[in-house]
Design a protein around this motif. Structure first.
Motif, PDB file in Angstrom:
ATOM      1  N   ILE A  43       0.836  -1.207   0.000  1.00 46.47           N
ATOM      2  CA  ILE A  43       0.000   0.000   0.000  1.00 46.47           C
ATOM      3  C   ILE A  43       0.869   1.254   0.000  1.00 46.47           C
ATOM      4  CG2 ILE A  43      -1.671   1.324   1.350  1.00 46.47           C
ATOM      5  CD1 ILE A  43      -2.841  -1.328   2.305  1.00 46.47           C
ATOM      6  N   ALA A  44       1.954   1.237   0.786  1.00 42.19           N
ATOM      7  CA  ALA A  44       2.833   2.406   0.864  1.00 42.19           C
ATOM      8  C   ALA A  44       3.501   2.687  -0.483  1.00 42.19           C
ATOM      9  CB  ALA A  44       3.893   2.191   1.947  1.00 42.19           C
ATOM     10  N   ILE A  45       3.984   1.637  -1.144  1.00 43.78           N
ATOM     11  CA  ILE A  45       4.616   1.818  -2.455  1.00 43.78           C
ATOM     12  C   ILE A  45       3.602   2.348  -3.465  1.00 43.78           C
ATOM     13  CG2 ILE A  45       5.675   0.586  -4.387  1.00 43.78           C
ATOM     14  CD1 ILE A  45       6.985  -1.268  -2.337  1.00 43.78           C
ATOM     15  N   THR A  46       2.396   1.807  -3.427  1.00 41.56           N
ATOM     16  CA  THR A  46       1.355   2.246  -4.364  1.00 41.56           C
ATOM     17  C   THR A  46       0.997   3.712  -4.143  1.00 41.56           C
ATOM     18  OG1 THR A  46       0.463  -0.008  -4.417  1.00 41.56           O
ATOM     19  CG2 THR A  46      -0.956   1.764  -5.222  1.00 41.56           C
ATOM     20  N   ILE A  47       0.819   4.096  -2.885  1.00 45.37           N
ATOM     21  CA  ILE A  47       0.465   5.486  -2.585  1.00 45.37           C
ATOM     22  C   ILE A  47       1.600   6.426  -2.973  1.00 45.37           C
ATOM     23  CG2 ILE A  47      -0.028   7.107  -0.715  1.00 45.37           C
ATOM     24  CD1 ILE A  47      -1.525   4.865   0.706  1.00 45.37           C
ATOM     25  N   PHE A  48       2.837   6.052  -2.624  1.00 47.65           N
ATOM     26  CA  PHE A  48       3.980   6.914  -2.937  1.00 47.65           C
ATOM     27  C   PHE A  48       4.152   7.077  -4.441  1.00 47.65           C
ATOM     28  CE2 PHE A  48       8.501   7.230  -4.025  1.00 47.65           C
ATOM     29  CZ  PHE A  48       8.823   8.437  -3.414  1.00 47.65           C
ATOM     30  N   LEU A  49       4.131   5.958  -5.159  1.00 51.28           N
ATOM     31  CA  LEU A  49       4.339   6.028  -6.607  1.00 51.28           C
ATOM     32  C   LEU A  49       3.167   6.709  -7.298  1.00 51.28           C
ATOM     33  CD1 LEU A  49       6.399   5.313  -8.707  1.00 51.28           C
ATOM     34  CD2 LEU A  49       5.385   3.047  -8.930  1.00 51.28           C
ATOM     35  N   GLY A  50       1.962   6.474  -6.790  1.00 52.34           N
ATOM     36  CA  GLY A  50       0.807   7.158  -7.368  1.00 52.34           C
ATOM     37  C   GLY A  50       0.875   8.663  -7.155  1.00 52.34           C
ATOM     38  N   THR A  51       1.276   9.079  -5.954  1.00 54.54           N
ATOM     39  CA  THR A  51       1.404  10.509  -5.667  1.00 54.54           C
ATOM     40  C   THR A  51       2.471  11.159  -6.529  1.00 54.54           C
ATOM     41  OG1 THR A  51       0.718  10.108  -3.385  1.00 54.54           O
ATOM     42  CG2 THR A  51       1.804  12.203  -3.853  1.00 54.54           C
ATOM     43  N   LYS A  52       3.640  10.518  -6.607  1.00 56.63           N
ATOM     44  CA  LYS A  52       4.725  11.074  -7.416  1.00 56.63           C
ATOM     45  C   LYS A  52       4.393  11.030  -8.901  1.00 56.63           C
ATOM     46  CE  LYS A  52       8.172  12.309  -6.503  1.00 56.63           C
ATOM     47  NZ  LYS A  52       8.632  13.697  -6.304  1.00 56.63           N
ATOM     48  N   GLY A  53       3.758   9.957  -9.342  1.00 64.64           N
ATOM     49  CA  GLY A  53       3.463   9.820 -10.760  1.00 64.64           C
ATOM     50  C   GLY A  53       2.417  10.787 -11.266  1.00 64.64           C
ATOM     51  N   LEU A  54       1.530  11.238 -10.382  1.00 63.64           N
ATOM     52  CA  LEU A  54       0.468  12.161 -10.803  1.00 63.64           C
ATOM     53  C   LEU A  54       0.878  13.622 -10.701  1.00 63.64           C
ATOM     54  CD1 LEU A  54      -2.646  10.424  -9.187  1.00 63.64           C
ATOM     55  CD2 LEU A  54      -1.995  10.453 -11.609  1.00 63.64           C
TER      56      LEU A  54
END
Length: 308
Positions: A43-54
């Motif tokens: 979940i942490a990787i998904t949230i971090f990468l989603g935040t940075k990617g957007l």
């Protein structure tokens, strides 16, 4: 005397029962904690990468449509920077599907050979080879492709040698152990009564393999191929060494190309954290994550269709 013995036995039993319960509780806590850590990390990787990617779309104003459909990539142009990732997206999908087309028949054929054609000695030959391929680091695959495969393609087919074909061959060898291992397990797990029933009806060995065993194991065989594709889609170093790493769409399989992973590894260290170019590279990483989720969902769908 009998009362004292029975009391002693009850005391020992209560202690052993308590000790067993304590061990059971500790084991339950340990495995639950492990599961929580794995889920939290995902979940942490998904949230971090989603935040940075957007951020490139929400903060820097990069058009998502342009990012996904444009093939012009020139983020260093101060007057008119362009952030089109289509060439790299196409390169990633092209090299993944082409490597799967090469590795799938080889891996499934090897699995059939080990389980149906020569089960007594087939695994003794192919199993060590598969284990050897698994243990070779990706940089070694890339170095062999760079020193042997690229010059061979250059001499026999022309061009630079760095090409989509070179990346496909290297990746197909890298994912071959994954496909072969899972396909072997799938063929081995087929119930014997399917083979015996087919032979009892007068079918030959090849007819049994083609019309009975392969259809029965098809969902798991497709799972093996998809897992191999997921492995190929995220590979960076070996592909980077042989594919050419250009920004243009390849016109043929002999042309150099680029992938999402190669452009990220080549450019991430040369960008400023938080800049537009840096954020667009994180957006490419988000695409890789989304595709990984897509592969996993497809594998779960195939697993639900298994017949045995």
């Amino acid at each position: 005397m009998e009362k004292s013995i029975s009391a002693k036995e009850r005391l020992l039993k209560s202690k052993s029962s308590k000790s067993w319960l304590d061990g059971e509780l500790r084991g339950k806590i340990l495995v639950t904690l492990s599961a929580i850590i794995m889920i939290s990390a995902t979940i942490a990787i998904t949230i971090f990468l989603g935040t940075k990617g957007l951020q490139s779309f929400l903060k820097n104003g990069v058009s998502p449509i342009e990012f996904l459909t444009s093939k012009e990539w020139n983020p260093t142009n101060k007057e008119n920077p362009m952030y089109g990732a289509l060439s790299f997206i196409f390169g990633s999908f092209a090299v993944t599907f082409l490597s799967a087309l090469v590795a799938a028949p080889l891996g499934i054929g090897g699995a059939i050979f080990m389980t149906e054609i020569a089960p007594s000695w087939g695994r003794k030959i192919l199993q060590p080879v598969i284990e050897l391929l698994v243990g070779i680091p990706s940089v070694v695959y890339g170095f062999i492709g760079l020193t042997i495969l690229v010059p061979f393609i250059r001499e026999k087919f022309g061009g630079l040698g760095f090409s989509l074909l070179a990346g496909t061959i290297v990746l197909s060898i890298m994912i071959l152990p994954t496909v072969t291992t899972i396909a072997t397990d799938a063929m081995s797990s087929i119930p014997k009564n399917l083979r015996e029933g087919s032979y009892a009806l007068g079918a030959t060995r090849w007819q049994t393999i083609r019309k009975v065993l392969i259809p029965a194991a098809l969902p798991t065989l497709l799972t093996a191929i998809v897992l191999g594709m997921a492995r190929a889609f995220g590979e960076a170093l070996a592909v980077q060494m042989v594919i050419g790493n250009v920004r243009n769409l390849p016109n043929s399989i002999l042309d150099p190309a680029g992938t999402l992973t190669t452009i990220i590894t080549l450019n991430m260290g040369h960008t400023t954290y938080g800049s537009v170019e840096n954020n667009t590279l994180w957006s490419m990483g988000l695409i890789l994550l989304v595709m990984s989720f897509a592969f996993i969902l497809f594998i779960r769908y195939l697993s639900a269709r298994r017949k045995f």
